[in-house]
Design an enzyme around this catalytic site. Structure first.
Site, short mmCIF file in Angstrom:
data_model
loop_
_atom_site.label_atom_id
_atom_site.label_comp_id
_atom_site.label_asym_id
_atom_site.label_seq_id
_atom_site.Cartn_x
_atom_site.Cartn_y
_atom_site.Cartn_z
N TYR A 172 -14.43 -11.99 0.69
CA TYR A 172 -15.15 -10.94 0.31
C TYR A 172 -16.48 -11.45 -0.42
O TYR A 172 -17.29 -10.74 -0.43
CB TYR A 172 -14.14 -10.01 -0.35
CG TYR A 172 -13.18 -9.34 0.44
CD1 TYR A 172 -13.60 -8.33 1.24
CD2 TYR A 172 -11.88 -9.87 0.41
CE1 TYR A 172 -12.54 -7.73 2.01
CE2 TYR A 172 -10.87 -9.26 1.31
CZ TYR A 172 -11.29 -8.22 2.26
OH TYR A 172 -10.42 -7.79 2.97
N ARG A 197 -7.18 11.47 -5.76
CA ARG A 197 -8.47 10.48 -5.47
C ARG A 197 -9.65 11.27 -5.21
O ARG A 197 -10.98 10.92 -5.63
CB ARG A 197 -8.22 9.81 -4.12
CG ARG A 197 -9.19 8.81 -3.40
CD ARG A 197 -9.35 7.63 -4.33
NE ARG A 197 -10.40 6.80 -3.50
CZ ARG A 197 -11.69 6.70 -3.42
NH1 ARG A 197 -12.07 7.66 -4.46
NH2 ARG A 197 -12.27 5.99 -2.88
N ARG A 227 1.04 -1.16 0.13
CA ARG A 227 -0.13 0.11 0.11
C ARG A 227 0.82 1.20 -0.10
O ARG A 227 0.50 2.27 0.46
CB ARG A 227 -0.99 0.17 1.36
CG ARG A 227 -1.91 -0.80 0.95
CD ARG A 227 -3.32 -0.21 0.55
NE ARG A 227 -4.25 -1.31 0.20
CZ ARG A 227 -5.43 -1.54 0.80
NH1 ARG A 227 -5.45 -0.74 2.14
NH2 ARG A 227 -6.06 -2.68 0.65
N ASP A 270 -6.93 -3.45 -7.35
CA ASP A 270 -7.17 -3.78 -6.03
C ASP A 270 -7.51 -5.45 -6.25
O ASP A 270 -7.80 -5.94 -7.31
CB ASP A 270 -8.67 -3.10 -5.45
CG ASP A 270 -8.82 -3.51 -4.01
OD1 ASP A 270 -8.35 -2.92 -3.05
OD2 ASP A 270 -9.68 -4.46 -3.79
N ARG A 282 -3.76 6.79 0.71
CA ARG A 282 -4.32 8.18 1.44
C ARG A 282 -3.46 8.59 2.41
O ARG A 282 -3.66 9.68 2.77
CB ARG A 282 -5.66 7.66 2.16
CG ARG A 282 -6.90 7.53 1.20
CD ARG A 282 -8.25 7.05 2.09
NE ARG A 282 -7.77 5.73 2.38
CZ ARG A 282 -8.80 5.16 3.12
NH1 ARG A 282 -9.97 5.59 3.54
NH2 ARG A 282 -8.66 3.68 3.47
#
Ligand code: 1CP
Length: 344
Positions: free
Chosen positions: A152, A39, A26, A76, A30
């Site tokens: 998921y 973003r 990552r 992702d 952010r």
């Protein structure tokens, strides 16, 4: 530069280097103001991932800022369920939300037919990155491992302990394995195409492998991973694959022996002396600075980096974290870590 001469690839081919290659899971995200600036203009997260100009730009941001040795394409793991036709959304402040797959009919409604077309923008991102990346940097492609992606898909959101998937796998392994098989097949094709478009190293993220008991781990983590690696290596025998079987504790030894990974990405709950004595003679180690120590900073951060270097930099090694960088991470702490490694 030839791929085989790049630091990350040399480490994965078993070479012990004076200064290890460094990249962080990552590393785009952010915690970086330049990421947030881009973003905030994107329609939604998936659209952001599928827009090549934006995905290329945010992949390169951490390379410019920190001179990492490798860039991981921005995307992702949940693009695979999306490409299979499952409804996938990323909700602000909530994370991923999927229309859950709970039975055989739901599995049958998925289709691997158009997957590569659906993901063509990912391949475009890789092709552009290979042109734009500085010559000595390695380009990493990735996918989620079947077990983690299945969690998921079945749960329909993050923040679970995979209860539904684990119960399904016990109660009806046959139908659950049809989901895993679909993911093995799709992920193998996806990764082969990533290499065709410029990926030089791959990482398989199995973030939730640590939820499984020993036999289940063998069946749903080790076996699917081994099949994917075998499938990719049939076409591209020389491309090294890193496995991240997070939280799998002592089972990671079996994972290393049986899957064919060239590198193992470790979290921070494994004894370094055991890693050094038992795992490192077999496989290149990647890891394993606590991602919260990276938030904390201070003297402890430098001590933590030095401890890892002292234990693991005597064999084939790639510096990384225990898990991805979190948004609260001060960017200057990342710079200190890189400096600390390179001046060690
Ligand atoms: O709004 C935002 O910016 C969303 C945050 C975000 C980011 C930056 C998500 C949503 N995904 C990503 C990018 C991402 N995801 C990368 C990019 C490359 C890089 O490392 O820089 C990678 C490799 C991933 C992989 C990924 N996605 C994993 C495996 C690794 C890990 O961290 O465990 C997992 C589990 C996901 C699912 C996911 N995507 C995003 C979130 C918030 C989550 C986690 C959901 C949860 O379980 O709570």
């Amino acid at each position: 530069m030839k791929t085989s001469k790049k630091l990350l690839v040399r480490a994965l081919n078993g070479e012990t280097l004076k200064t290890p290659p460094v990249w962080l899971m990552r590393q785009a995200g952010r915690y970086l103001p330049e990421y947030r600036a881009i973003r905030k203009n994107a329609r939604n997260f998936l659209h952001f991932c599928y827009t090549p100009d934006l995905a290329v730009e945010v992949t390169l941001q951490p390379i410019r800022r920190y001179d990492f040795d490798a860039a991981i394409m921005f995307s992702d793991i949940l693009v695979i369920p999306d490409a299979l036709g499952q409804q996938v959304q990323f909700k602000e402040g909530e994370g991923p939300v999927l229309e859950p797959v709970r039975n055989v009919e739901h599995i049958k409604a998925l289709s691997s037919q158009g997957v590569l077309d659906h993901l063509s923008s990912v391949f475009e991102v890789l092709s552009s990155l290979r042109k734009e990346l500085p010559d000595d940097k390695t380009l990493i492609g990735f996918a989620g491992a079947p077990w983690t992606v299945a969690i998921y898909m079945v749960e329909g959101r993050g923040g679970t302990q995979g209860e539904r998937a684990r119960i399904w796998a016990y109660q009806d392994p046959q139908s659950f394995s049809s989901l895993i098989d679909l993911l093995v097949e799709t992920t193998t094709e996806y990764l082969i195409n990533q290499i065709d478009h410029g990926a030089e190293v791959l990482q398989l993220f199995d973030t939730w492998s640590g939820l499984l008991a020993e036999e289940q781990f063998e069946r749903w983590v080790i076996d699917p991973t081994r099949r994917i690696i075998e499938g990719v290596h049939k076409v591209h025998p020389d491309v090294p694959i890193i496995g991240f079987a997070k939280g799998s504790g002592l089972l990671v030894e079996d994972y290393v022996r049986k899957t064919g990974v060239a590198g193992i990405s470790l979290d921070c709950n494994v004894p370094l002396s055991w890693v050094k004595d038992v795992l490192q003679p077999r496989v290149t180690i990647q890891g394993n600075l606590d991602n919260q120590l990276l938030v904390a900073g201070g003297d402890q951060l430098e001590i933590g980096v030095q401890k890892i270097m002292a234990n693991l930099n005597t064999g084939p090694f790639i510096f990384n974290l225990s898990h991805g960088i979190v948004p609260q991470t001060p960017p200057e702490h990342v710079a200190r870590v890189v400096e600390c490694i390179r001046s060690y």
